[in-house]
Design an enzyme around this catalytic site. Structure first.
Site, PDB file in Angstrom:
ATOM      1  N   ARG A   8       0.838  -1.197   0.000  1.00 18.48           N
ATOM      2  CA  ARG A   8       0.000   0.000   0.000  1.00 18.48           C
ATOM      3  C   ARG A   8       0.870   1.242   0.000  1.00 18.48           C
ATOM      4  O   ARG A   8       1.898   1.298   0.667  1.00 18.48           O
ATOM      5  CB  ARG A   8      -0.893   0.029   1.248  1.00 18.48           C
ATOM      6  CG  ARG A   8      -1.832   1.221   1.285  1.00 18.48           C
ATOM      7  CD  ARG A   8      -2.418   1.406   2.676  1.00 18.48           C
ATOM      8  NE  ARG A   8      -1.423   1.675   3.700  1.00 18.48           N
ATOM      9  CZ  ARG A   8      -0.816   2.836   3.893  1.00 18.48           C
ATOM     10  NH1 ARG A   8      -1.090   3.860   3.122  1.00 18.48           N
ATOM     11  NH2 ARG A   8       0.068   2.981   4.860  1.00 18.48           N
ATOM     12  N   VAL A   9       0.445   2.219  -0.790  1.00 22.97           N
ATOM     13  CA  VAL A   9       1.024   3.562  -0.727  1.00 22.97           C
ATOM     14  C   VAL A   9      -0.134   4.532  -0.564  1.00 22.97           C
ATOM     15  O   VAL A   9      -1.278   4.212  -0.876  1.00 22.97           O
ATOM     16  CB  VAL A   9       1.861   3.924  -1.979  1.00 22.97           C
ATOM     17  CG1 VAL A   9       3.121   3.073  -2.047  1.00 22.97           C
ATOM     18  CG2 VAL A   9       1.051   3.797  -3.246  1.00 22.97           C
ATOM     19  N   SER A  10       0.171   5.727  -0.071  1.00 18.39           N
ATOM     20  CA  SER A  10      -0.885   6.690   0.231  1.00 18.39           C
ATOM     21  C   SER A  10      -1.264   7.576  -0.938  1.00 18.39           C
ATOM     22  O   SER A  10      -2.403   7.989  -1.066  1.00 18.39           O
ATOM     23  CB  SER A  10      -0.464   7.586   1.395  1.00 18.39           C
ATOM     24  OG  SER A  10      -0.248   6.811   2.533  1.00 18.39           O
ATOM     25  N   SER A  11      -0.316   7.901  -1.799  1.00 16.47           N
ATOM     26  CA  SER A  11      -0.628   8.876  -2.834  1.00 16.47           C
ATOM     27  C   SER A  11      -0.240   8.387  -4.217  1.00 16.47           C
ATOM     28  O   SER A  11       0.524   7.432  -4.373  1.00 16.47           O
ATOM     29  CB  SER A  11       0.060  10.210  -2.533  1.00 16.47           C
ATOM     30  OG  SER A  11       1.450  10.032  -2.551  1.00 16.47           O
ATOM     31  N   GLN A  14       3.497   8.050  -5.313  1.00 19.04           N
ATOM     32  CA  GLN A  14       4.329   7.031  -4.683  1.00 19.04           C
ATOM     33  C   GLN A  14       4.293   5.751  -5.517  1.00 19.04           C
ATOM     34  O   GLN A  14       3.330   5.483  -6.211  1.00 19.04           O
ATOM     35  CB  GLN A  14       3.855   6.747  -3.258  1.00 19.04           C
ATOM     36  CG  GLN A  14       4.097   7.902  -2.314  1.00 19.04           C
ATOM     37  CD  GLN A  14       3.549   7.619  -0.927  1.00 19.04           C
ATOM     38  OE1 GLN A  14       2.433   7.158  -0.771  1.00 19.04           O
ATOM     39  NE2 GLN A  14       4.353   7.911   0.081  1.00 19.04           N
TER      40      GLN A  14
END
Length: 186
Positions: A8-11, A14
């Site tokens: 998982r990445v937030s943005s 990324q």
């Protein structure tokens, strides 16, 4: 007994590649990845799919704890669900495996520190925003609607909900623009 990876990445800017490669190298047969905030389990369909799919003997693997959860409550709920299903969790960068009592204890400690780190980061962010506001530097996010356009449409007799649909914005934005216009006398 299968090994599943979760990345998982937030943005948007990324990159998931480093995580997915590490998970595949760790023996994950299936890797699910998504771009979403880690502050809550909500809005993370890939994680929910994995959690529903895990069975006894399976292992969920993440590269770092904060890829899975940012709060002790979410972490505890995920670990409880895994235990209920007879599955375990492995965190690569911490060499942690919840299949052992030591691993479970260490996981709880990491969760507390992760939540603390998130709270500190948020506090620093709020301090920075307050400082920028005091210096009249902080502008906030860009307006989603042009106030003049809302006022014009409203003066032509259009209802706020119709204005919102026409401009493709939230109705609350329309009401806010109208209130600001009244306040400024326009």
């Amino acid at each position: 007994m299968a090994t599943y990876g979760y990345a998982r990445v937030s943005s948007i800017d990324q990159n998931l590649q480093v995580q997915t490669e590490a998970l595949k190298s760790a023996g994950c047969e299936i890797v699910r990845a998504e771009r979403a905030s880690g502050t809550s389990r909500k809005g993370r369909p890939e994680l929910e799919s994995l959690l529903e799919f895990l069975r006894a003997g399976d292992t969920l693997v993440v590269t770092k704890l904060d890829r899975l959860a940012r709060s002790v409550a979410d972490l505890s709920a995920i670990v409880a669900l895994l235990e209920e299903r007879g599955a375990k969790l492995r965190i690569l960068n911490a060499a942690l495996d919840t299949g052992t009592p030591t691993g479970r204890a260490f996981l709880q400690m990491l969760g507390v520190f992760s939540e603390f780190e998130t709270a500190i980061r948020r506090e620093r962010q709020m301090e920075g925003i307050a400082s920028a506001k005091a210096e009249n530097v902080y502008k906030g996010r860009k307006r989603s609607v042009k106030r003049d356009e809302v006022v014009r449409l409203h003066s032509e007799g259009m209802r706020p909900s119709d204005i919102a649909k026409a401009l493709r914005v939230a109705r609350a934005s329309v009401y806010r623009a109208l209130a600001e216009a009244r306040q400024n006398g326009t």
